[in-house]
Write a protein that holds these residues in place. Structure first.
Motif, mmCIF file in Angstrom:
data_model
loop_
_atom_site.group_PDB
_atom_site.id
_atom_site.type_symbol
_atom_site.label_atom_id
_atom_site.label_comp_id
_atom_site.label_asym_id
_atom_site.label_seq_id
_atom_site.Cartn_x
_atom_site.Cartn_y
_atom_site.Cartn_z
ATOM 1 N N ASN A 16 0.735 -1.026 -0.019
ATOM 2 C CA ASN A 16 0.075 0.020 -0.114
ATOM 3 C C ASN A 16 0.999 1.366 -0.063
ATOM 4 O OD1 ASN A 16 0.907 -0.024 2.721
ATOM 5 N ND2 ASN A 16 -1.114 -0.362 3.523
ATOM 6 N N HIS A 25 -6.209 3.775 -0.075
ATOM 7 C CA HIS A 25 -6.611 2.468 0.582
ATOM 8 C C HIS A 25 -7.129 1.486 -0.261
ATOM 9 C CE1 HIS A 25 -6.214 5.206 4.232
ATOM 10 N NE2 HIS A 25 -7.013 6.003 3.537
ATOM 11 N N ILE A 26 -6.253 1.077 -1.107
ATOM 12 C CA ILE A 26 -6.578 0.265 -2.323
ATOM 13 C C ILE A 26 -6.570 -1.124 -1.772
ATOM 14 C CG2 ILE A 26 -5.783 -1.014 -4.231
ATOM 15 C CD1 ILE A 26 -4.323 1.430 -5.052
ATOM 16 N N ASN A 28 -7.915 -1.995 1.093
ATOM 17 C CA ASN A 28 -9.129 -2.262 1.983
ATOM 18 C C ASN A 28 -10.219 -2.468 0.812
ATOM 19 O OD1 ASN A 28 -8.215 -1.892 4.358
ATOM 20 N ND2 ASN A 28 -8.662 0.218 4.498
ATOM 21 N N THR A 29 -10.379 -1.869 -0.475
ATOM 22 C CA THR A 29 -11.259 -2.077 -1.463
ATOM 23 C C THR A 29 -11.141 -3.360 -2.067
ATOM 24 O OG1 THR A 29 -11.147 0.321 -1.889
ATOM 25 C CG2 THR A 29 -12.198 -1.002 -3.634
ATOM 26 N N LEU A 30 -9.927 -3.827 -2.218
ATOM 27 C CA LEU A 30 -9.622 -4.972 -2.883
ATOM 28 C C LEU A 30 -10.139 -6.108 -2.102
ATOM 29 C CD1 LEU A 30 -6.042 -4.713 -4.390
ATOM 30 C CD2 LEU A 30 -8.321 -4.680 -5.473
ATOM 31 N N LYS A 32 -12.869 -5.888 0.014
ATOM 32 C CA LYS A 32 -13.930 -5.981 -0.075
ATOM 33 C C LYS A 32 -14.483 -6.565 -1.468
ATOM 34 C CE LYS A 32 -16.735 -2.248 -1.330
ATOM 35 N NZ LYS A 32 -17.180 -1.218 -1.369
ATOM 36 N N TYR A 33 -13.740 -6.533 -2.691
ATOM 37 C CA TYR A 33 -14.101 -7.064 -3.651
ATOM 38 C C TYR A 33 -13.807 -8.610 -3.730
ATOM 39 C CZ TYR A 33 -14.938 -2.461 -5.856
ATOM 40 O OH TYR A 33 -15.167 -1.265 -6.156
ATOM 41 N N ASP A 40 -20.601 0.490 -3.358
ATOM 42 C CA ASP A 40 -20.700 1.814 -3.468
ATOM 43 C C ASP A 40 -21.919 2.421 -4.362
ATOM 44 O OD1 ASP A 40 -18.426 1.591 -1.788
ATOM 45 O OD2 ASP A 40 -17.064 1.915 -3.194
ATOM 46 N N VAL A 68 -21.547 -6.162 -3.556
ATOM 47 C CA VAL A 68 -20.642 -6.571 -4.596
ATOM 48 C C VAL A 68 -20.675 -7.757 -5.593
ATOM 49 C CG1 VAL A 68 -17.964 -6.799 -5.145
ATOM 50 C CG2 VAL A 68 -18.890 -5.029 -3.393
ATOM 51 N N THR A 73 -15.800 -9.343 -9.394
ATOM 52 C CA THR A 73 -14.711 -8.808 -8.993
ATOM 53 C C THR A 73 -13.630 -9.678 -8.304
ATOM 54 O OG1 THR A 73 -15.879 -8.737 -6.728
ATOM 55 C CG2 THR A 73 -16.329 -6.688 -8.358
ATOM 56 N N ALA A 77 -9.443 -8.674 -8.192
ATOM 57 C CA ALA A 77 -8.970 -8.218 -6.891
ATOM 58 C C ALA A 77 -7.878 -9.216 -6.382
ATOM 59 C CB ALA A 77 -10.160 -8.033 -6.168
#
Length: 198
Positions: A16, A25-26, A28-30, A32-33, A40, A68, A73, A77
């Motif tokens: 990161n 904050h990539i 955290n997004t990944l 979730k995916y 979102d 999602v 995704t 991810a």
């Protein structure tokens, strides 16, 4: 998948701390995916009007709801996260890429995503890749061991259930994809090295 590979290669081995991307904050997004969560964007149902006109930002070919869509995704991810943390041996990230250890959780994970998780985890834990049978066995959850020979304790317990054959078939798919992911990891780790260990 292409977007995930591109992101992973842009941030290759940087985690990161990739230049210019640290504040996004990539990771955290990944996560979730990969694992799922609320999308979102508003749901497709909320975007529909009485005249059946939809939001142009929503895909007309993939059902988009409030959560999602992991079928879309998760593959990209997973590879993106593995490439971002390539050779970092980051145990926190690696733990997020482990194969589920319960039958309930395995039912919600496509077998091909198991392969990608094993591969991505091994990309992160690069120094632990060794060309041995034990390396492959260490990646097998207890519930998957013995899926082919029917000797696992979980497989014997499932014989009483009506869905035994379906469940056993799922475990066999997971087993095959774990082996494939481990073999691919070993191939990447020792590519061009002439390693002769068995």
């Amino acid at each position: 998948m292409a977007a995930g590979l591109a992101l992973g290669l842009v941030c290759l081995g940087q985690g990161n701390q990739a230049a210019g991307l640290a504040d996004l904050h990539i990771e955290n997004t990944l996560r979730k995916y990969i694992a799922g969560g609320r999308a979102d964007q508003p749901s497709a149902a909320a975007a529909m009007t009485l005249s059946n006109v939809t939001d142009p930002t929503l895909c007309c070919r993939v059902k988009e709801g409030d959560n999602v869509n992991l079928d879309v995704t998760a593959p990209g991810a997973t590879l993106a996260l593995g490439l971002m943390y390539l050779k970092t041996n980051n145990t926190t990230v690696a733990s997020r890429l482990t194969v589920p250890k319960t039958h309930f959780l395995l039912q919600y994970l496509r077998p091909d995503l198991v392969l990608l998780r094993v591969l991505a985890r091994n990309l992160v834990m690069w120094d632990q890749i060794v060309p041995t049978t034990q390396f492959v066995e260490d990646h097998m959850p207890e519930i998957v061991k013995g899926a082919y020979d029917g000797k696992s304790k979980e497989a014997n317990q499932m014989k009483d259930a009506d869905s035994f054959l379906e469940d056993l078939d799922t475990l066999r798919h997971v087993h095959a994809n774990i082996v494939a992911g481990c073999c691919m990891s070993i191939g990447l780790r020792y590519a061009g090295s002439g390693e002769s260990k068995s």
